[in-house]
Enzyme design. Structure first.
Site, PDB file in Angstrom:
ATOM      1  N   HIS A 194      41.573  39.631  31.336  1.00 15.29           N
ATOM      2  CA  HIS A 194      40.849  39.894  32.454  1.00 15.29           C
ATOM      3  C   HIS A 194      39.412  39.761  32.256  1.00 15.29           C
ATOM      4  O   HIS A 194      38.855  39.322  33.227  1.00 15.29           O
ATOM      5  CB  HIS A 194      41.306  41.069  32.918  1.00 15.29           C
ATOM      6  CG  HIS A 194      41.198  41.647  34.416  1.00 15.29           C
ATOM      7  ND1 HIS A 194      41.619  40.633  35.445  1.00 15.29           N
ATOM      8  CD2 HIS A 194      40.371  42.308  35.012  1.00 15.29           C
ATOM      9  CE1 HIS A 194      41.137  41.343  36.538  1.00 15.29           C
ATOM     10  NE2 HIS A 194      40.389  42.298  36.312  1.00 15.29           N
ATOM     11  N   SER A 210      38.020  39.957  40.536  1.00 16.54           N
ATOM     12  CA  SER A 210      39.245  40.917  40.548  1.00 16.54           C
ATOM     13  C   SER A 210      39.572  41.180  41.819  1.00 16.54           C
ATOM     14  O   SER A 210      40.012  40.349  42.794  1.00 16.54           O
ATOM     15  CB  SER A 210      38.951  41.936  39.814  1.00 16.54           C
ATOM     16  OG  SER A 210      40.158  42.608  39.530  1.00 16.54           O
ATOM     17  N   ASP A 252      45.529  37.225  31.126  1.00 17.69           N
ATOM     18  CA  ASP A 252      45.085  38.323  32.010  1.00 17.69           C
ATOM     19  C   ASP A 252      46.490  39.057  32.634  1.00 17.69           C
ATOM     20  O   ASP A 252      47.223  38.580  33.056  1.00 17.69           O
ATOM     21  CB  ASP A 252      44.311  37.797  33.213  1.00 17.69           C
ATOM     22  CG  ASP A 252      44.031  38.904  34.223  1.00 17.69           C
ATOM     23  OD1 ASP A 252      44.060  40.103  34.148  1.00 17.69           O
ATOM     24  OD2 ASP A 252      42.902  38.440  35.052  1.00 17.69           O
TER      25      ASP A 252
END
Length: 672
Positions: free
Chosen positions: A634, A514, A601
């Site tokens: 995600h 991320s 995501d």
């Protein structure tokens, strides 16, 4: 685009096909260490003990309860595989997930008397949840179904659901009340936040007296209270919103008076704790814990007779009890040099025990209970690690690197002792980093990590600026126009491990996910010669493009973290100077790179790593792979076995990069 992603997956599978046996071996290693049929330590809520259990071969957990016996607060000892007297199965995640490629639980809540249960599910990975409610006295699933929610919980009486919905940019912006048994058209909007910088959340105080509505950007917050005797009443602000001031609120009763404990940074960089009258929250402030530079106060939770406090000092997390009247802190002490301790699983306003979680890099996750009358710690359960795991076989320590500007950056090291101490000889290193949002990477145990440690790999965490390990200033020095410190800190940590003989560049693989994926992309451009490989999970590598687009999820609320390049030319130029996609180079040799992403995501769109990988190849990078999960969000795939297989894929790739694909666990130790 879907055809392109499928082609990328096929290419990645072809390029990593030689690792299929190793992937299966690592998966089986992980599986062999886990007690697949297991139970959690029961938590008492009202007249019931609630617990979760797993079954061998089942992807998802099962939520259960059994009746409590009077005033006995000692949790019952449940044995894996044996029937539990009086067990009621509340929710079987495997049954709920049947027929769906993806399944993720969101909310799970119960009414105060235990007669109603709420849960929510996401079947795509989009983080939009559907809420369901069940009457536990009859077993009937109620007709009430609420779609496209974020947060959701029951009012204590179980008669209504409070939930949030999102705007078009995926920002939680409205809080609703749904009375069970009525139509969705009759739902009441309790509060709406129009400012696109602020996210909305809500919760109920442990005292069950107030509904707290929390509004927060990255640097500013505001909380409002609603007396639960009338949830539809006009919310009352505790302190008016002021730019740059963050605070959180909890309710206590001290000497019969309703008080609010407020943790804030108004003139207190590392936060201060004050007490105010609930009837006049903007009146006199009584300081309970004054601001102390370097002691970052993180969280305060109120109970009937005391409050719990979690804070950071000298790069380590700490947990303590606060006496309401004296203001004294009673710190819960532990022996290990590196550890994480926190309060968790304490829903009741008053009980004779206080539940805690404890772990370290070498100590499996442990459930403790602090006996309040004596201060004695009771170990209720430690996560079993099958196969003869012994913590004494592994070492952990903290070392320090020097950043280019002189800052001392902590590095945590974990290793298996039989391969030698760090620095005695060059060893493979797996260096992990994050460095954003004041998020700290604290000591924690991982059964999956053992597959690398047992092959001689040293695991290292670079606690770079932008994280919160060293207090609020550590975070401030790694955001907006100081973001480059995050990247140069990580490079300095890698260089330190090389300079001290722990490893060399050919035997070091870097990983981040991320915002940590942005870190990976940046260091790939800055110092590709320092790494034998780079693993970037759901990587935020096209940051400038995303942060320029206010219509995307997270963009406007992220301006306080990264700066606003849409309206500020200096921020635009600064971000353009570091964002990975904008700075791919054709004059360097990139190491092997693996990028992992997910189609659904909503936080980091799959297009970012897809563009980045294409740009790297166009610049001449020889070994760049993209793997896209086609039914995930995600957080990756759902289901524990699926997650283990995904991680086995990544571990096998890292072992291959490190030249250990043919090594067996402990083989180097055995040969020595």
């Amino acid at each position: 685009m879907l055809a392109h992603l499928e082609a990328e997956n096929a290419y990645t599978e072809a390029r990593t096909g030689h690792l299929s046996v190793l992937r299966e071996q690592v998966f089986q290693e992980v599986k062999s260490r886990v007690r697949e049929t297991d139970l959690s330590v029961p938590t008492r809520r009202g007249d019931w003990w609630y617990y979760g259990r797993t079954e061998e071969g089942a992807q998802y957990g099962i939520q259960c309860r059994t009746a409590a016996a009077g005033d006995d607060w000692t949790p019952p000892v449940l044995e894996p595989g044996l029937p539990v007297d009086g067990e009621q199965i509340l929710l079987d995640g495997n049954a709920e997930a049947e027929g769906h490629e993806f399944f993720s639980m969101g909310a799970f809540d119960l009414s105060e008397d235990g007669s109603r249960m709420l849960w929510s599910v996401d079947l795509e990975g989009s983080e939009l949840y559907t809420v369901h409610v069940r009457d536990l006295t009859t077993g009937e699933r109620l007709a009430d179904v609420i779609e496209n929610t974020g947060q959701a919980f029951l009012t204590p009486d179980g008669l209504a659901v409070i939930y949030t919905t999102r705007d078009e940019a995926w920002r939680p912006d409205t809080l609703w009340l749904h009375t069970l048994g009525t139509s969705a058209a009759e739902d009441v909007a309790l509060f709406h936040e129009p400012d696109e910088r602020f996210w909305l959340g809500a919760g109920i105080t442990r005292s069950r007296k107030y509904l707290v509505i929390g509004l927060g950007s990255k640097i500013t917050s505001e909380e409002l209270l609603v007396d639960l005797s009338d949830p539809t009443a006009q919310p009352t602000p505790v302190w008016p919103r002021r730019d740059g001031v963050e605070y959180s609120v909890d309710h206590a009763v001290v000497d019969g008076e309703d008080r609010l404990l407020i943790l804030h940074n108004d003139g207190a960089l590392d936060f201060e704790l004050v007490s105010v009258a609930a009837s006049d929250p903007q009146g006199e402030r009584r300081v309970l814990l004054p601001h102390a530079p370097g002691r970052r106060l993180l969280d305060v939770d109120c109970f009937r007779d005391f409050a719990t406090v979690e804070y950071r000092a000298e790069g380590m997390p700490h947990a303590a009890l606060l006496d309401y009247r004296s203001g004294e802190l009673d710190v819960v002490e532990f022996d290990e040099p590196l550890y994480e301790a926190y309060f968790s699983g304490n829903p009741e306003w008053h009980s004779p025990f206080l539940r805690m979680g404890y772990t370290s890099f070498v100590t499996p996750s442990t459930v403790l209970e602090l006996e309040l009358a004596t201060g004695k710690k009771h170990v209720r359960k430690q996560m079993p690690v099958l196969g003869g795991y012994d913590p004494a076989d592994y070492g952990q320590q903290r070392v320090w690197a020097s950043a280019p500007d002189g800052a001392r950056v902590p590095i945590s090291l974990v290793w298996k002792r039989s391969f030698g101490e760090p620095g005695a000889a060059v060893r493979p290193v797996h260096l992990y980093g994050y460095g954003s949002y004041e998020h700290s990477i604290d000591p924690g145990f991982s059964t999956m990590r053992l597959s690398m440690l047992d092959r001689g790999v040293i695991f290292a965490v670079a606690h770079v600026r932008g994280g919160g390990e060293m207090g609020r200033q550590w975070y401030e020095d790694g955001k907006e126009l100081r973001k480059r410190n995050t990247f140069t800190d990580f490079v300095a940590c890698a260089q330190h491990l090389v300079d001290t003989g722990v490893t060399d560049p050919q035997h070091m693989v870097a990983e981040g996910g991320s915002a940590g994926g942005l870190l990976m992309g940046a260091v790939a451009n800055l110092a590709p010669e320092l790494f034998g490989g780079i693993l970037a999970g759901v990587p935020f590598v096209d940051a400038l493009t995303s942060i320029l687009d206010p219509s995307l999820p997270l963009t406007v609320v992220e301006w306080d973290e990264w700066g606003d390049p849409l309206h500020d030319a200096e921020v635009y130029a600064y971000m353009k100077g570091y964002t990975p996609y904008e700075n791919v180079r054709d004059d360097i040799a990139y190491p092997p790179i693996l990028a992992m992403t997910s189609l659904n995501d909503t936080r980091v769109l799959y297009v970012e790593p897809a563009k980045w990988v294409s740009a790297l190849r166009h610049a001449g990078a020889k070994d760049v792979l993209l793997k896209c999960e086609m039914s995930a969000g995600h957080g990756g795939v759902s289901g524990r076995y699926n997650a283990w297989r995904d991680r086995a894929f990544e571990i096998a790739w890292m072992l291959d990069v490190l030249g250990l694909a043919g090594d067996q666990p402990n083989s180097a130790a055995a040969s020595s």
